[in-house]
Design a protein around this motif. Structure first.
Motif, mmCIF file in Angstrom:
data_model
loop_
_atom_site.group_PDB
_atom_site.id
_atom_site.type_symbol
_atom_site.label_atom_id
_atom_site.label_comp_id
_atom_site.label_asym_id
_atom_site.label_seq_id
_atom_site.Cartn_x
_atom_site.Cartn_y
_atom_site.Cartn_z
ATOM 1 N N LEU B 26 -13.571 1.341 -5.421
ATOM 2 C CA LEU B 26 -12.997 0.000 -5.415
ATOM 3 C C LEU B 26 -11.538 0.025 -4.964
ATOM 4 O O LEU B 26 -11.069 -0.905 -4.298
ATOM 5 N N SER B 27 -10.841 1.091 -5.313
ATOM 6 C CA SER B 27 -9.446 1.185 -4.898
ATOM 7 C C SER B 27 -9.347 1.393 -3.393
ATOM 8 O O SER B 27 -8.439 0.866 -2.737
ATOM 9 N N LEU B 28 -10.291 2.160 -2.846
ATOM 10 C CA LEU B 28 -10.311 2.318 -1.397
ATOM 11 C C LEU B 28 -10.595 0.980 -0.715
ATOM 12 O O LEU B 28 -10.012 0.664 0.334
ATOM 13 N N ALA B 29 -11.474 0.201 -1.336
ATOM 14 C CA ALA B 29 -11.754 -1.133 -0.783
ATOM 15 C C ALA B 29 -10.486 -1.991 -0.825
ATOM 16 O O ALA B 29 -10.167 -2.699 0.146
ATOM 17 N N PHE B 30 -9.778 -1.900 -1.949
ATOM 18 C CA PHE B 30 -8.517 -2.652 -2.055
ATOM 19 C C PHE B 30 -7.518 -2.177 -1.004
ATOM 20 O O PHE B 30 -6.899 -2.982 -0.298
ATOM 21 N N LEU B 31 -7.399 -0.869 -0.881
ATOM 22 C CA LEU B 31 -6.449 -0.321 0.096
ATOM 23 C C LEU B 31 -6.824 -0.740 1.511
ATOM 24 O O LEU B 31 -5.958 -1.073 2.335
ATOM 25 N N GLY B 32 -8.132 -0.710 1.785
ATOM 26 C CA GLY B 32 -8.584 -1.106 3.107
ATOM 27 C C GLY B 32 -8.212 -2.549 3.411
ATOM 28 O O GLY B 32 -7.696 -2.857 4.498
ATOM 29 N N LEU B 33 -8.465 -3.413 2.461
ATOM 30 C CA LEU B 33 -8.135 -4.825 2.655
ATOM 31 C C LEU B 33 -6.633 -5.014 2.827
ATOM 32 O O LEU B 33 -6.171 -5.728 3.741
ATOM 33 N N TYR B 34 -5.890 -4.335 1.964
ATOM 34 C CA TYR B 34 -4.430 -4.459 2.022
ATOM 35 C C TYR B 34 -3.897 -3.950 3.364
ATOM 36 O O TYR B 34 -3.075 -4.604 4.028
ATOM 37 N N LEU B 35 -4.373 -2.787 3.761
ATOM 38 C CA LEU B 35 -3.840 -2.194 4.983
ATOM 39 C C LEU B 35 -4.245 -3.004 6.217
ATOM 40 O O LEU B 35 -3.460 -3.125 7.166
ATOM 41 N N TYR B 36 -5.447 -3.547 6.199
ATOM 42 C CA TYR B 36 -5.851 -4.385 7.324
ATOM 43 C C TYR B 36 -4.955 -5.624 7.387
ATOM 44 O O TYR B 36 -4.488 -6.010 8.470
ATOM 45 N N GLU B 71 4.667 -4.608 1.471
ATOM 46 C CA GLU B 71 4.529 -3.342 0.732
ATOM 47 C C GLU B 71 4.727 -3.567 -0.769
ATOM 48 O O GLU B 71 3.980 -3.061 -1.601
ATOM 49 N N LEU B 72 5.735 -4.375 -1.100
ATOM 50 C CA LEU B 72 6.018 -4.638 -2.510
ATOM 51 C C LEU B 72 4.889 -5.432 -3.169
ATOM 52 O O LEU B 72 4.519 -5.186 -4.319
ATOM 53 N N PHE B 73 4.344 -6.356 -2.408
ATOM 54 C CA PHE B 73 3.207 -7.103 -2.943
ATOM 55 C C PHE B 73 2.034 -6.155 -3.208
ATOM 56 O O PHE B 73 1.332 -6.259 -4.215
ATOM 57 N N GLY B 74 1.826 -5.194 -2.318
ATOM 58 C CA GLY B 74 0.779 -4.196 -2.544
ATOM 59 C C GLY B 74 1.024 -3.428 -3.830
ATOM 60 O O GLY B 74 0.103 -3.176 -4.608
ATOM 61 N N MET B 75 2.289 -3.081 -4.059
ATOM 62 C CA MET B 75 2.602 -2.358 -5.296
ATOM 63 C C MET B 75 2.382 -3.238 -6.527
ATOM 64 O O MET B 75 2.000 -2.747 -7.595
ATOM 65 N N TYR B 76 2.633 -4.537 -6.367
ATOM 66 C CA TYR B 76 2.371 -5.448 -7.484
ATOM 67 C C TYR B 76 0.880 -5.427 -7.839
ATOM 68 O O TYR B 76 0.508 -5.391 -9.010
ATOM 69 N N VAL B 77 0.051 -5.429 -6.827
ATOM 70 C CA VAL B 77 -1.398 -5.382 -7.083
ATOM 71 C C VAL B 77 -1.780 -4.037 -7.697
ATOM 72 O O VAL B 77 -2.638 -3.973 -8.586
ATOM 73 N N VAL B 78 -1.130 -2.969 -7.243
ATOM 74 C CA VAL B 78 -1.392 -1.654 -7.849
ATOM 75 C C VAL B 78 -1.085 -1.703 -9.349
ATOM 76 O O VAL B 78 -1.867 -1.240 -10.184
ATOM 77 N N ASP B 79 0.058 -2.275 -9.689
ATOM 78 C CA ASP B 79 0.422 -2.385 -11.110
ATOM 79 C C ASP B 79 -0.588 -3.247 -11.865
ATOM 80 O O ASP B 79 -0.996 -2.913 -12.983
ATOM 81 N N PHE B 80 -1.027 -4.324 -11.251
ATOM 82 C CA PHE B 80 -2.015 -5.207 -11.866
ATOM 83 C C PHE B 80 -3.317 -4.444 -12.133
ATOM 84 O O PHE B 80 -3.868 -4.489 -13.246
ATOM 85 N N LEU B 81 -3.791 -3.742 -11.120
ATOM 86 C CA LEU B 81 -5.050 -2.996 -11.279
ATOM 87 C C LEU B 81 -4.913 -1.899 -12.334
ATOM 88 O O LEU B 81 -5.796 -1.718 -13.181
ATOM 89 N N PRO B 250 9.309 -14.635 -9.541
ATOM 90 C CA PRO B 250 8.418 -14.302 -10.665
ATOM 91 C C PRO B 250 7.684 -12.975 -10.524
ATOM 92 O O PRO B 250 7.049 -12.534 -11.483
ATOM 93 N N LEU B 251 7.748 -12.339 -9.351
ATOM 94 C CA LEU B 251 6.937 -11.134 -9.161
ATOM 95 C C LEU B 251 7.742 -9.838 -9.173
ATOM 96 O O LEU B 251 7.246 -8.809 -9.618
ATOM 97 N N PHE B 252 8.963 -9.864 -8.680
ATOM 98 C CA PHE B 252 9.728 -8.633 -8.529
ATOM 99 C C PHE B 252 11.071 -8.742 -9.237
ATOM 100 O O PHE B 252 11.642 -9.832 -9.338
ATOM 101 N N GLY B 253 11.583 -7.605 -9.704
ATOM 102 C CA GLY B 253 12.869 -7.591 -10.372
ATOM 103 C C GLY B 253 14.011 -7.475 -9.382
ATOM 104 O O GLY B 253 13.907 -6.729 -8.393
ATOM 105 N N VAL B 254 15.078 -8.175 -9.646
ATOM 106 C CA VAL B 254 16.239 -8.102 -8.750
ATOM 107 C C VAL B 254 17.480 -7.635 -9.497
ATOM 108 O O VAL B 254 18.570 -7.605 -8.930
ATOM 109 N N THR B 255 17.326 -7.315 -10.767
ATOM 110 C CA THR B 255 18.451 -6.734 -11.509
ATOM 111 C C THR B 255 18.008 -5.411 -12.114
ATOM 112 O O THR B 255 16.846 -5.262 -12.528
ATOM 113 N N ALA B 256 18.941 -4.500 -12.147
ATOM 114 C CA ALA B 256 18.605 -3.164 -12.659
ATOM 115 C C ALA B 256 18.334 -3.240 -14.168
ATOM 116 O O ALA B 256 19.004 -3.980 -14.880
#
Lengths: 429, 285
Positions: B26-36, B71-81, B250-256
């Motif tokens: 399933l992760s490969l499917a996610f990666l495939g979709l993301y990369l496409y 790329e960051l959105f992809g990482m957000y989905v990685v964290d979600f999964l 709402p998705l990414f942090g902008v302060t350390a």
């Protein structure tokens, strides 16, 4: 269950070194004079005891080879009861699942633990294993406080309705539980193979458990319970999923365990199984022990007497007042119900609980008598009944205690109706 | 020793139940979709840039920003999964095995209850972190190939994301020690949602200058810090220019993240494991 070819049957009282799962032991007899065995103890359990550092049981001086987790000296192997519970209580809110339960199980016994659903059996076992914390009372298992991991090293347990992880293979499952016992890997592998063979699962060890039938899983559960060479094994309905052949195999296994000196705590609804396999039995009801005693009919105190008389006194009840009362008459035969011989209690405990009702004139001969004396033990009742009847001028032709089977006792205690056509009690053979 | 035995069984279970296989597929499917999607984005944006005569590779340019956001959105989905994997893989660790009585079989052995908790924590923690880390590295690696961009702070970013996943794993173990499998699962999804909601409220409060809203959202991290830890990790995955251009969102942090919060998160994780042990120790089985 497959038996290893060429397996020898150990002599009673030996430590069963010849069975497939037997300990690797050097067994030597202790020269001290023998002591009396505890009630219900297996043959050999009362023989002289020497405890070596590995913690053998009474009856032998044993060295456990390649077994790093034998009990320390004094850890229940020192001749005390294997299980001891005093006033054990477990409350869930206002409801008492176990309500002052007393229990004592001696080394080497095969002990039956009976009761209707909801009587507190499973809760009791869980407390004895340390899985549930008692609300009150105290207990010791293998000489240790309840739940002590040191005692659990030598305890086997097979709960009812356990679902085995289907992703394990049979061998993997046994290796896992062997590792949890802290046994060395090589020993676990050896014992796992032996256990599978002993339980008739040889050749199936590499199959995943989802391919096992219910009966095979039950056998596997028994195998894991035997891995650590337990001093004490709790079995909860171990034959519920087995066919008649499997049940016979489990009976044979219990016999082997008894010969090995292993104490078995058997929780079962199958009274016939318990009657055939257990030395003693406890019947619990509403969280209390209502009967603690022998299992076999010839050892259970009689409650009724068949009497055949001639020249009977006019009022047999008056003659037998305090001992028994006539409950049935058939010509010259009387059935006497003994006062105070209610199951699970001593005669004193029930004295006066059941007073004799006005009895019919004993013109006939046979009676069944109910007995409830204050100061006469069940063993004294039969001769005392005979003495009084003869003293009253009767000619006594027959006086036979009516034996009760375990099922009769169980049904009397639990108040369950007797099955249609079942004759409660049988004349003693 | 029992801890490792139980942890090993947890890992073997993940493998034998084909959880790992399912995750990989399933992760490969996610990666495939993301990369496409990333490829399409990259190609189309390059075409547009060439159409208007702009250069596509300028660092800090709008095209570069779009690539990095992808790329960051992809990482957000990685964290979600990874978060939900930690929840669903751990929710039955205690409760499920109690319900089928297999844990009673374990605890009738000379095993202490804290060892069971420690073994389960170790096993499920390793599975969760391994999954999160490998998927994150795969995504970042393929993103570099397809988009030609790389995250600046990969190591702290992934470590903080892993810490957030571990927090959820620890909380799940606690919930599984307290209640039934289904209840624990529902509770953990709610906990995740609460943390996420807190993050959104904080961003909205910051954007609208409503301090009380921002404070409410910020303080939610002390209840369930998983979202705040993702935000902390995502901070390191962005360049300073990118953070400046994005502003509060709402998705990414902008302060350390503050050092105090990171210490709190580690203590929170340890407290979750300890609480699971204490609760389980007192529980009647």
């Amino acid at each position: 269950m497959a038996r290893p070819a060429g397996r020898e049957t150990p002599a009673p009282g030996s430590r069963g070194s010849s069975s497939a799962l037997a300990y690797t032991r050097r067994v030597t007899r202790d020269p001290r004079p023998p002591t009396a065995p505890p009630p219900g103890a297996a043959p050999g359990a009362g023989e002289p005891a020497t405890l070596d550092p590995a913690g053998a049981e009474p009856g032998v001086s044993a060295t456990v080879g390649a077994d790093p987790h034998a009990l320390e000296p004094g850890a229940a192997a020192g001749g005390g009861p294997v299980i001891e519970a005093r006033g054990l209580v477990k409350r869930y809110g206002a409801r008492a699942a176990v309500d002052g339960l007393d229990l004592q199980v001696e080394a080497g016994e095969v002990f039956g633990f009976l009761g209707p659903n909801g009587a507190g059996k499973t809760t009791t076992v869980r407390m004895l294993l340390g899985l549930a914390r008692p609300t009150g009372g105290s207990g010791r298992v293998l000489g240790k406080r309840l739940g002590d991991p040191a005692a659990r090293r030598r305890i086997g347990y097979l709960p009812e309705n356990v679902q085995f992880p289907a992703w394990f293979t049979g061998l993997g499952f046994l290796r896992y539980h062997g590792a949890l016992y802290g046994l060395p890997r090589r020993l676990v592998a050896q014992r796992a193979g032996e256990a599978l063979e002993r339980l008739g699962l040889a050749g199936r060890g590499n199959d995943r458990l989802h391919a096992y039938s219910h009966g095979m899983l039950q056998r596997l559960g028994l195998a894991q319970a035997l891995l650590a060479r337990p001093r004490l094994i709790f079995l909860d309905e171990p034959t519920s999923a087995l066919d008649p052949g499997g049940r016979r195999d489990v009976r044979d296994l219990l016999d082997e365990l008894r010969r090995d000196g292993t104490t078995v705590f058997l929780n079962s609804h199958l009274l016939s199984e318990v009657e055939r396999t257990c030395d003693r039995v406890a019947i619990v009801l509403d969280g209390k022990t209502r009967y603690l005693g022998p299992t076999r009919p010839d050892q259970i105190a009689p409650r009724e007497l068949h009497v055949r008389l001639s020249d009977a006194p006019a009022d047999v009840d008056a003659v037998l007042r305090g001992l028994a009362r006539v409950t049935r008459r058939d010509g010259g035969r009387l059935l006497l119900e003994l006062d105070g011989a209610a199951p699970g209690r001593g005669p004193t405990a029930h004295a006066g609980a059941r007073r004799a009702s006005p009895a019919p004139a004993a013109t006939g001969t046979v009676a069944s008598v109910e007995v409830a004396p204050d100061d006469i033990t069940p063993d004294d009742i039969t001769p005392e009944v005979a003495r009084r009847l003869v003293a009253a001028g009767a000619r006594l032709h027959e006086l036979t205690p009516v034996r009760r089977e375990l099922e009769d006792l169980f049904l009397e205690l639990t108040g369950a109706p007797a099955p249609a056509g079942s004759g409660r009690g049988r004349p003693a053979r | 020793m029992s801890v490792l035995t139980i942890a090993g069984a947890t890992l073997r279970e993940a493998w034998s139940r084909r959880l790992v296989l399912a995750l990989v597929i399933l992760s490969l499917a996610f990666l495939g979709l993301y990369l496409y999607g990333a490829h399409l984005l990259n190609v189309r944006l390059l075409e547009r840039a060439q159409h208007v005569g702009a250069t596509g590779g300028s660092r800090g340019g709008s095209l570069d920003l779009a690539r990095r956001q992808m790329e960051l959105f992809g990482m957000y989905v990685v964290d979600f999964l990874a978060s939900f994997m930690a929840i669903f893989a751990g929710v039955g660790a205690i409760a499920g095995e109690l319900e089928d009585h297999s844990l009673q079989l374990v605890l009738a052995k000379p095993v202490r209850r804290w060892q069971v908790i420690a073994g389960k924590a170790l096993g499920s923690g390793v599975v969760s972190v391994a999954y999160a880390t490998s998927l994150a590295l795969a995504l970042l690696g393929f993103s570099r190939l397809v988009l030609g961009v790389g995250a600046p702070g990969t190591l702290p970013g992934i470590l903080l994301m892993d810490l957030g996943v571990l927090v959820l794993s620890g909380l799940t173990l606690l919930a599984s020690s307290v209640t039934h499998t289904l209840t624990a699962g529902v509770a953990m999804v709610m906990a995740y949602a609460m943390a996420w909601t807190g993050g959104v409220l904080h961003a909205l409060g910051s954007l609208t200058n409503i301090d009380v809203l921002a404070a409410l959202g910020r303080d939610t991290r002390f209840v369930v810090p998983s979202d705040a830890l993702w935000k902390a990790g995502s901070y390191y995955l962005q360049s300073p220019v990118m953070r400046a251009q994005e502003g509060p969102n709402p998705l990414f942090g902008v302060t350390a993240p503050s050092a105090g919060f990171l210490v709190f998160a580690v203590l929170y994780l340890l407290a979750a494991f300890v609480a699971a042990g204490v609760v389980f120790q007192r529980r009647d089985l």
